[in-house]
Design an enzyme around this catalytic site. Structure first.
Site, PDB file in Angstrom:
ATOM      1  CG  LEU A  10      -4.509  -5.458  -6.624  1.00 23.73           C
ATOM      2  CD1 LEU A  10      -6.007  -5.678  -6.518  1.00 23.73           C
ATOM      3  CD2 LEU A  10      -4.215  -3.999  -6.995  1.00 23.73           C
ATOM      4  N   GLY A  14       1.262  -2.328  -5.430  1.00 19.78           N
ATOM      5  CA  GLY A  14       0.137  -2.233  -6.363  1.00 19.78           C
ATOM      6  C   GLY A  14      -1.095  -1.619  -5.725  1.00 19.78           C
ATOM      7  CG  ASN A  32      -3.546 -10.020  -6.277  1.00 21.18           C
ATOM      8  OD1 ASN A  32      -2.505  -9.410  -6.532  1.00 21.18           O
ATOM      9  ND2 ASN A  32      -3.587 -11.062  -5.473  1.00 21.18           N
ATOM     10  NE  ARG A  33      -0.529 -15.932  -7.749  1.00 18.92           N
ATOM     11  CZ  ARG A  33       0.700 -16.355  -7.449  1.00 18.92           C
ATOM     12  NH1 ARG A  33       1.386 -17.045  -8.318  1.00 18.92           N
ATOM     13  NH2 ARG A  33       1.238 -16.044  -6.282  1.00 18.92           N
ATOM     14  CB  SER A  34      -4.964 -15.008  -4.572  1.00 19.89           C
ATOM     15  OG  SER A  34      -4.028 -14.029  -4.149  1.00 19.89           O
ATOM     16  CB  SER A 128      12.004   5.268  -6.749  1.00 21.20           C
ATOM     17  OG  SER A 128      12.639   5.377  -5.482  1.00 21.20           O
ATOM     18  CE  LYS A 182      13.118   2.229  -8.263  1.00 18.42           C
ATOM     19  NZ  LYS A 182      13.106   0.908  -7.795  1.00 18.42           N
ATOM     20  CG  HIS A 185      16.631   5.808  -7.967  1.00 19.91           C
ATOM     21  ND1 HIS A 185      16.293   4.837  -7.040  1.00 19.91           N
ATOM     22  CD2 HIS A 185      16.140   6.959  -7.488  1.00 19.91           C
ATOM     23  CE1 HIS A 185      15.631   5.406  -6.046  1.00 19.91           C
ATOM     24  NE2 HIS A 185      15.514   6.694  -6.287  1.00 19.91           N
ATOM     25  CG  ASN A 186      16.751   0.892  -6.774  1.00 20.36           C
ATOM     26  OD1 ASN A 186      16.131   1.925  -7.009  1.00 20.36           O
ATOM     27  ND2 ASN A 186      16.142  -0.215  -6.409  1.00 20.36           N
ATOM     28  CD  GLU A 189      17.316   2.990  -2.443  1.00 22.61           C
ATOM     29  OE1 GLU A 189      16.576   3.459  -3.331  1.00 22.61           O
ATOM     30  OE2 GLU A 189      17.060   1.925  -1.851  1.00 22.61           O
ATOM     31  NE  ARG A 287      22.864  -2.377   1.054  1.00 21.60           N
ATOM     32  CZ  ARG A 287      21.613  -2.070   0.696  1.00 21.60           C
ATOM     33  NH1 ARG A 287      20.747  -3.029   0.440  1.00 21.60           N
ATOM     34  NH2 ARG A 287      21.243  -0.815   0.586  1.00 21.60           N
TER      35      ARG A 287
HETATM   36  P1  NDP Z   1       5.768  -8.483  -4.277  1.00 26.76           P
HETATM   37  O1  NDP Z   1       7.015  -8.261  -5.025  1.00 26.76           O
HETATM   38  O2  NDP Z   1       5.825  -9.124  -2.945  1.00 26.76           O
HETATM   39  O3  NDP Z   1       4.773  -9.345  -5.215  1.00 26.76           O
HETATM   40  C1  NDP Z   1       3.539  -9.821  -4.752  1.00 26.76           C
HETATM   41  C2  NDP Z   1       2.496  -9.741  -5.850  1.00 26.76           C
HETATM   42  O4  NDP Z   1       2.895 -10.496  -6.996  1.00 26.76           O
HETATM   43  C3  NDP Z   1       1.171 -10.331  -5.381  1.00 26.76           C
HETATM   44  O5  NDP Z   1       0.132  -9.528  -5.893  1.00 26.76           O
HETATM   45  C4  NDP Z   1       1.189 -11.718  -6.009  1.00 26.76           C
HETATM   46  O6  NDP Z   1      -0.091 -12.257  -6.223  1.00 26.76           O
HETATM   47  C5  NDP Z   1       1.846 -11.399  -7.332  1.00 26.76           C
HETATM   48  N1  NDP Z   1       2.384 -12.576  -7.996  1.00 26.76           N
HETATM   49  C6  NDP Z   1       3.475 -13.285  -7.634  1.00 26.76           C
HETATM   50  N2  NDP Z   1       3.674 -14.298  -8.496  1.00 26.76           N
HETATM   51  C7  NDP Z   1       2.684 -14.234  -9.420  1.00 26.76           C
HETATM   52  C8  NDP Z   1       2.373 -14.994 -10.573  1.00 26.76           C
HETATM   53  N3  NDP Z   1       3.126 -16.038 -10.962  1.00 26.76           N
HETATM   54  N4  NDP Z   1       1.286 -14.641 -11.271  1.00 26.76           N
HETATM   55  C9  NDP Z   1       0.531 -13.591 -10.904  1.00 26.76           C
HETATM   56  N5  NDP Z   1       0.801 -12.825  -9.840  1.00 26.76           N
HETATM   57  C10 NDP Z   1       1.861 -13.143  -9.106  1.00 26.76           C
HETATM   58  O7  NDP Z   1       4.934  -7.119  -4.152  1.00 26.76           O
HETATM   59  P2  NDP Z   1       5.394  -5.628  -3.868  1.00 26.76           P
HETATM   60  O8  NDP Z   1       4.138  -4.850  -3.815  1.00 26.76           O
HETATM   61  O9  NDP Z   1       6.377  -5.511  -2.763  1.00 26.76           O
HETATM   62  O10 NDP Z   1       6.192  -5.221  -5.185  1.00 26.76           O
HETATM   63  C11 NDP Z   1       5.608  -5.258  -6.470  1.00 26.76           C
HETATM   64  C12 NDP Z   1       6.658  -4.900  -7.499  1.00 26.76           C
HETATM   65  O11 NDP Z   1       7.106  -3.571  -7.248  1.00 26.76           O
HETATM   66  C13 NDP Z   1       7.914  -5.779  -7.453  1.00 26.76           C
HETATM   67  O12 NDP Z   1       8.397  -5.964  -8.757  1.00 26.76           O
HETATM   68  C14 NDP Z   1       8.887  -4.952  -6.653  1.00 26.76           C
HETATM   69  O13 NDP Z   1      10.222  -5.271  -6.960  1.00 26.76           O
HETATM   70  C15 NDP Z   1       8.517  -3.547  -7.104  1.00 26.76           C
HETATM   71  N6  NDP Z   1       8.852  -2.473  -6.188  1.00 26.76           N
HETATM   72  C16 NDP Z   1       8.710  -2.622  -4.850  1.00 26.76           C
HETATM   73  C17 NDP Z   1       9.029  -1.595  -3.983  1.00 26.76           C
HETATM   74  C18 NDP Z   1       8.839  -1.758  -2.531  1.00 26.76           C
HETATM   75  O14 NDP Z   1       9.189  -0.822  -1.794  1.00 26.76           O
HETATM   76  N7  NDP Z   1       8.284  -2.864  -2.062  1.00 26.76           N
HETATM   77  C19 NDP Z   1       9.527  -0.310  -4.480  1.00 26.76           C
HETATM   78  C20 NDP Z   1       9.564  -0.219  -5.893  1.00 26.76           C
HETATM   79  C21 NDP Z   1       9.253  -1.278  -6.694  1.00 26.76           C
HETATM   80  P3  NDP Z   1      -0.783 -13.190  -5.091  1.00 26.76           P
HETATM   81  O15 NDP Z   1      -1.400 -12.215  -4.124  1.00 26.76           O
HETATM   82  O16 NDP Z   1      -1.788 -13.979  -5.810  1.00 26.76           O
HETATM   83  O17 NDP Z   1       0.294 -14.003  -4.467  1.00 26.76           O
END
Ligand code: NDP
Length: 475
Positions: A10, A14, A32-34, A128, A182, A185-186, A189, A287
Site C-alpha cells: 500500500l 497500491g 501491507n507488510r508494515s 501505467s 508494459k 510502452h515504457n 515513453e 539519459r
Molecule cells: P514501491 O515500489 O516503493 O514499493 C513499496 C511497497 O513495497 C511498500 O508497500 C513496501 O512495504 C512493499 N515491500 C517492499 N519490500 C517488501 C517485502 N520484502 N515484502 C513485502 N512488502 C514489501 O511502491 P510504488 O507504489 O511506487 O510501486 C509499486 C509497484 O508498482 C512497483 O513494482 C513499481 O515498479 C510499480 N509501478 C509504479 C509506478 C509509479 O508511478 N510509482 C507506475 C507503475 C508501476 P512496507 O510499507 O512494509 O515497506
C-alpha cells in the site's frame, strides 16, 4: 469472506488502486507488510468505500471471496517473489494472484509457470499512469491465463481509464506478455520524452527561446496532432517558476536524467530479439550520457566547429521542429510495435497490436491523440509490415520529411545533439533504401570468416576463395 479484491503493498500505487476499486463499489481487503501504511490509508481515505483492514497474510486471504483475487503492488524484484510465496502458501487452487508491479517479463514467465504448477492463476499485469492514473483510471495490461481474465477482467476494466466508452484494459496474452508490452510502452515513453527534450533543446539553443516561450509552443502543439499527455505536462513543467530564485524551474534542475530500468530492459530485449529500436536505445543512452557528470564536466570547452548558422525564419524552424518531432515519434512507435510483434512470435503470444493502440489511448503516460491513428492503421491492416507503411503515417512523413532533414542538419551544424531525431531519420532512410551497404558487410564477413553470402541473381549461399584464386564456389 466478503471482499472481491485484495491489495497488498500500500505505497503510493497500491493505495491509489485500492481506493479506485473501492470508489467503483468493490469491497477491498487491504494488506501491507508494515501495518502502518494500511492504517494511514484507512485514516486518510477510509471514506472512499468499503475496505477490510487486515494485518496478517492469513487474515488477508481469509477476507476474500472465492476465487480469491489478490493484487500485489510491492517493489519489483525479490520483494515480489517473497510476497507471492507468502500468498501462495495460503491460497487455494483456482485463486488468482495479480502482480501489478513493474516486473521483468521473464520473471513473470517464471512465476506464472511456478504458480500454474501449484494450481494457482498468476496474472502479470502492466499498469501505467503513475500515481494519478492509479487513482483515477490507469491503462492496464494483464497477461496470464485467459480463464482468469473472465473473473478478473470486469474488475480491472471498471477501474481502468475509459476512452470513447472503451476501457483501457484488455487481456493481452499468456504469461509474461502483459509485462512485456508494459515494458515496451515504457521504452516508447523514453523515446517520446527524449524527442520532446531534443525539441526543447533546439528552441533553447538554436532559436534562443526562454522556458516560457517554449512552454507556449508546446501548449499550442497540444491542440494539434501532437496532443498528448507528455506534451501537455512538458508545457506545465516549462511554465513552472522556481519560488527560491524566480527563475524557470527547468533552469535550476540538474541536467542529469535518472532511470529505473524499464527503458534499459526494452533495449536489452530488443537486442536479443534483433529488433532495431534505435529511438528507444538513443533515449536510454542519452539519459546515461547526461548522467556521466564527471566526464561531461571534463569535456566542456571541446571544439564545436565554426559552421554555426542559426535559423533566421523562426516560424519556419518552429514548424520544422514540430514536423521532426511528429515523424520521429512515428518511427519510435513503429519500432516499439515491431518489438511487440517479435516478442509475440518468439514467445507464441499471438498479440494484437491494434488492441494495444486502443488501450494506450487513455490512462497511460504515452496516451496521445496519435494512438487513434495507430488503432485505425491496424484495424485497416492487421498485418502491416511497419507502422510507417500505413497510408496515414506514410503521408504524414512525406509532409514532414524536408522539415525533418532541416532540423537534423541544422542541429548538426550548430553542434546541438539530436540523437533521437537523427537516428530516427537514419532509420527511415535505411528502411526505404533500395540498396544498403550491408552487401559490403557480407563481403567482408566472407573474406575474414568464410561466412558466405547470397547473390541477387541466384539461390543458395556462396563463398569466394579470398585467399586462393578468388573464384566463387557454392557454399
Ligand atoms: P514501491 O515500489 O516503493 O514499493 C513499496 C511497497 O513495497 C511498500 O508497500 C513496501 O512495504 C512493499 N515491500 C517492499 N519490500 C517488501 C517485502 N520484502 N515484502 C513485502 N512488502 C514489501 O511502491 P510504488 O507504489 O511506487 O510501486 C509499486 C509497484 O508498482 C512497483 O513494482 C513499481 O515498479 C510499480 N509501478 C509504479 C509506478 C509509479 O508511478 N510509482 C507506475 C507503475 C508501476 P512496507 O510499507 O512494509 O515497506
Amino acid at each position: 469472506a466478503r471482499a472481491q479484491i485484495g491489495v497488498t503493498g500500500l505505497a503510493v500505487m497500491g493505495s491509489n488502486i485500492a481506493r479506485n476499486f473501492a470508489r467503483n463499489g468493490y469491497t477491498v481487503a487491504l494488506h501491507n507488510r508494515s501495518v502502518g501504511k494500511t492504517d494511514a490509508l484507512l485514516e486518510a481515505h477510509g471514506g472512499d468505500g468499503d475496505f477490510v483492514r487486515t494485518e496478517t497474510v492469513e487474515e488477508f486471504v481469509a477476507a476474500l471471496e472465492k476465487p480469491r483475487r489478490v493484487l500485489i503492488m510491492v517493489k519489483a524484484g525479490d520483494a515480489t517473489d517473497a510476497v507471492i510465496e507468502e500468498l501462495a502458501a495460503v491460497m487455494e487452487p483456482g485463486d488468482i494472484i495479480i502482480d501489478g508491479g513493474n516486473a521483468l517479463y521473464t520473471d513473470t514467465i517464471r512465476r506464472e509457470a511456478a504458480m500454474a504448477a501449484r494450481g494457482l492463476n498468476f496474472v502479470g499485469a502492466g499498469i501505467s499512469g503513475g500515481e494519478e492514473g492509479a487513482l483515477n483510471g490507469p491503462a492496464i495490461m494483464p497477461g496470464g491465463p485467459k480463464e482468469s481474465y473472465e473473473s478478473l477482467g470486469p474488475l480491472l476494466e471498471s477501474i481502468a481509464a475509459q476512452v470513447d466508452g472503451t476501457p483501457c484494459c484488455t487481456h493481452i496474452g499468456p504469461d509474461g506478455s502483459g509485462h512485456f508490452v508494459k515494458m515496451v510502452h515504457n521504452g516508447i515513453e523514453y523515446a517520446d520524452m527524449q524527442l520532446i527534450g531534443e525539441a526543447y533543446h533546439l528552441f533553447r539553443d538554436a532559436l534562443g527561446f526562454d522556458a516560457k516561450q517554449i512552454a507556449d509552443v508546446f501548449t499550442q502543439w497540444n491542440s494539434g496532432d501532437l496532443e498528448s499527455y507528455l506534451v501537455e505536462i512538458t508545457a506545465q513543467v516549462l511554465e513552472q517558476v522556481d519560488a527560491k530564485t524566480g527563475k524557470a524551474l527547468v533552469d535550476v534542475i540538474v541536467d542529469a536524467a535518472e532511470q529505473k530500468g524499464t527503458g534499459r530492459w526494452t533495449v536489452k530485449s530488443a537486442l536479443d530479439l534483433g529488433v532495431p529500436v534505435t529511438g528507444i536505445a538513443e533515449a536510454v543512452f542519452a539519459r546515461a550520457l547526461s548522467g556521466s557528470r564527471a566526464q561531461r564536466k571534463a569535456a566542456v570547452g571541446l571544439a564545436s566547429g565554426t559552421l554555426a548558422d542559426k535559423p533566421t525564419d523562426v516560424a519556419q524552424f518552429t514548424e520544422d521542429i514540430r514536423q521532426a518531432l511528429y515523424a520521429s515519434k512515428v518511427v519510435a512507435y513503429a519500432q516499439g510495435f515491431d518489438q511487440i510483434a517479435a516478442g509475440s512470435a518468439e514467445y507464441d503470444w499471438d498479440l494484437n497490436p491494434g488492441d494495444l493502440a486502443t488501450i494506450w489511448r487513455g490512462g497511460c503516460i504515452i496516451r496521445a491523440r496519435f494512438l487513434n491513428r495507430i488503432k485505425d492503421a491496424y484495424a485497416e491492416n492487421p498485418e502491416l509490415p511497419s507502422l510507417i507503411l500505413a497510408p496515414y503515417f506514410r503521408e504524414a512523413i512525406e509532409t514532414a520529411i524536408d522539415s525533418w532533414r532541416r532540423v537534423v542538419s541544422t542541429a548538426t551544424l550548430l553542434g546541438i545533439p539530436v540523437p533521437a531525431f537523427a537516428s530516427s531519420l537514419s532509420y527511415y532512410d535505411a528502411l526505404r533504401a533500395e540498396r544498403l551497404p550491408a552487401a559490403l558487410t557480407q563481403g567482408q564477413r566472407d573474406f575474414f570468416g568464410a561466412h558466405t553470402y547470397e547473390r541477387v541473381d541466384a539461390d543458395g549461399k556462396y563463398h569466394t576463395l579470398w585467399s586462393g584464386d578468388r573464384s566463387e564456389v557454392p557454399a
